[in-house]
Design a protein around this motif. Sequence first.
Motif, mmCIF file in Angstrom:
data_model
loop_
_atom_site.group_PDB
_atom_site.id
_atom_site.type_symbol
_atom_site.label_atom_id
_atom_site.label_comp_id
_atom_site.label_asym_id
_atom_site.label_seq_id
_atom_site.Cartn_x
_atom_site.Cartn_y
_atom_site.Cartn_z
ATOM 1 N N ASN A 98 0.858 -1.174 0.000
ATOM 2 C CA ASN A 98 0.000 0.000 0.000
ATOM 3 C C ASN A 98 0.900 1.232 0.000
ATOM 4 O O ASN A 98 1.852 1.318 0.791
ATOM 5 C CB ASN A 98 -0.926 0.010 1.215
ATOM 6 N N TYR A 99 0.619 2.155 -0.882
ATOM 7 C CA TYR A 99 1.532 3.286 -1.070
ATOM 8 C C TYR A 99 0.760 4.515 -1.521
ATOM 9 O O TYR A 99 -0.385 4.449 -1.957
ATOM 10 C CB TYR A 99 2.592 2.943 -2.124
ATOM 11 N N ARG A 100 1.424 5.642 -1.425
ATOM 12 C CA ARG A 100 0.976 6.895 -2.037
ATOM 13 C C ARG A 100 2.172 7.469 -2.778
ATOM 14 O O ARG A 100 3.290 7.454 -2.253
ATOM 15 C CB ARG A 100 0.499 7.884 -0.970
ATOM 16 N N SER A 101 1.964 7.946 -3.972
ATOM 17 C CA SER A 101 3.091 8.474 -4.736
ATOM 18 C C SER A 101 2.637 9.624 -5.617
ATOM 19 O O SER A 101 1.465 9.721 -6.000
ATOM 20 C CB SER A 101 3.716 7.369 -5.597
ATOM 21 N N ALA A 102 3.582 10.487 -5.916
ATOM 22 C CA ALA A 102 3.301 11.618 -6.802
ATOM 23 C C ALA A 102 4.550 11.937 -7.607
ATOM 24 O O ALA A 102 5.668 11.818 -7.112
ATOM 25 C CB ALA A 102 2.874 12.843 -6.012
ATOM 26 N N VAL A 103 4.332 12.338 -8.847
ATOM 27 C CA VAL A 103 5.397 12.859 -9.690
ATOM 28 C C VAL A 103 4.974 14.257 -10.145
ATOM 29 O O VAL A 103 3.905 14.432 -10.727
ATOM 30 C CB VAL A 103 5.666 11.961 -10.907
ATOM 31 N N LEU A 104 5.822 15.221 -9.840
ATOM 32 C CA LEU A 104 5.564 16.600 -10.245
ATOM 33 C C LEU A 104 6.591 16.990 -11.303
ATOM 34 O O LEU A 104 7.773 16.636 -11.178
ATOM 35 C CB LEU A 104 5.671 17.555 -9.056
ATOM 36 N N ARG A 105 6.151 17.689 -12.319
ATOM 37 C CA ARG A 105 7.053 18.081 -13.400
ATOM 38 C C ARG A 105 6.999 19.589 -13.602
ATOM 39 O O ARG A 105 6.008 20.245 -13.298
ATOM 40 C CB ARG A 105 6.673 17.363 -14.702
ATOM 41 N N GLY A 106 8.087 20.095 -14.165
ATOM 42 C CA GLY A 106 8.119 21.519 -14.473
ATOM 43 C C GLY A 106 9.526 22.054 -14.492
ATOM 44 O O GLY A 106 10.496 21.323 -14.709
ATOM 45 N N HIS A 107 9.638 23.338 -14.243
ATOM 46 C CA HIS A 107 10.921 24.030 -14.196
ATOM 47 C C HIS A 107 11.044 24.733 -12.848
ATOM 48 O O HIS A 107 10.085 25.348 -12.375
ATOM 49 C CB HIS A 107 11.033 25.059 -15.320
ATOM 50 N N VAL A 108 12.203 24.630 -12.236
ATOM 51 C CA VAL A 108 12.426 25.312 -10.968
ATOM 52 C C VAL A 108 12.823 26.760 -11.220
ATOM 53 O O VAL A 108 13.306 27.114 -12.303
ATOM 54 C CB VAL A 108 13.515 24.618 -10.121
ATOM 55 N N ARG A 109 12.594 27.575 -10.219
ATOM 56 C CA ARG A 109 13.064 28.958 -10.259
ATOM 57 C C ARG A 109 14.074 29.158 -9.146
ATOM 58 O O ARG A 109 13.818 28.787 -7.993
ATOM 59 C CB ARG A 109 11.893 29.933 -10.095
#
Length: 211
Positions: A98-109
């Motif tokens: 059992n898990y929770r996961s996220a992938v966030l994408r973009g560009h850092v500032r």
Amino acid sequence: MRPDLTSLTRKPDRGSSSRDRLDTLLDDELVGTLATVVDGDPWAVPLLFARDDDRLLLHGSTGAGALRHVTAGAPIAFCVTAIDGVVVAESTFESSANYRSAVLRGHVRNLRDDERARALDRLSERILPGRTTEVRPSTPKEWAATLAMELPITDGSWLYKERTGGPGEPAEGHQAWCGVVPMTRTFGEPEPAPWSVGVVPASVHALRNRR
């Protein structure tokens, strides 16, 4: 053909568009993995992070090549995962987690000057609330050696996936115990450094008692 990075292709029923679930995961965890590509080669770096409203705060050394690369404009993916339990099924093939996961994408500032100081204090307070009031402020040399970055959290820039519940019901005739072993994280007894001065401070006591 370029892959679709905006939707789940495997077990899409485990995905969620709930921002509340995403925020809960990001607020529960302390470490994520920043991934990018440098000169055609993959590069992944584990980083402490903090969510601050609609952005992630990240930091690292100015000498880190991957971080210099992303602050120059390279796109990133940032992955955060929590394991909440081991799912024990009638076979190892059917067993899971059992898990929770996220992938966030973009560009850092890249944050500078006062923005950087506030972001690094916010990050420190997220990890160890109250500690910034117990110790000396960072020196100009320390500020100069530290990058502070923000990654915006915007609609369409993240994917969330989770698994909950027990194992699937097996076919008749199985003869093995099945169920879930919950997994929790706790902080242990503080261990002072040899040069430590004074009693255990309030910030450490609070961390020790955090659940």
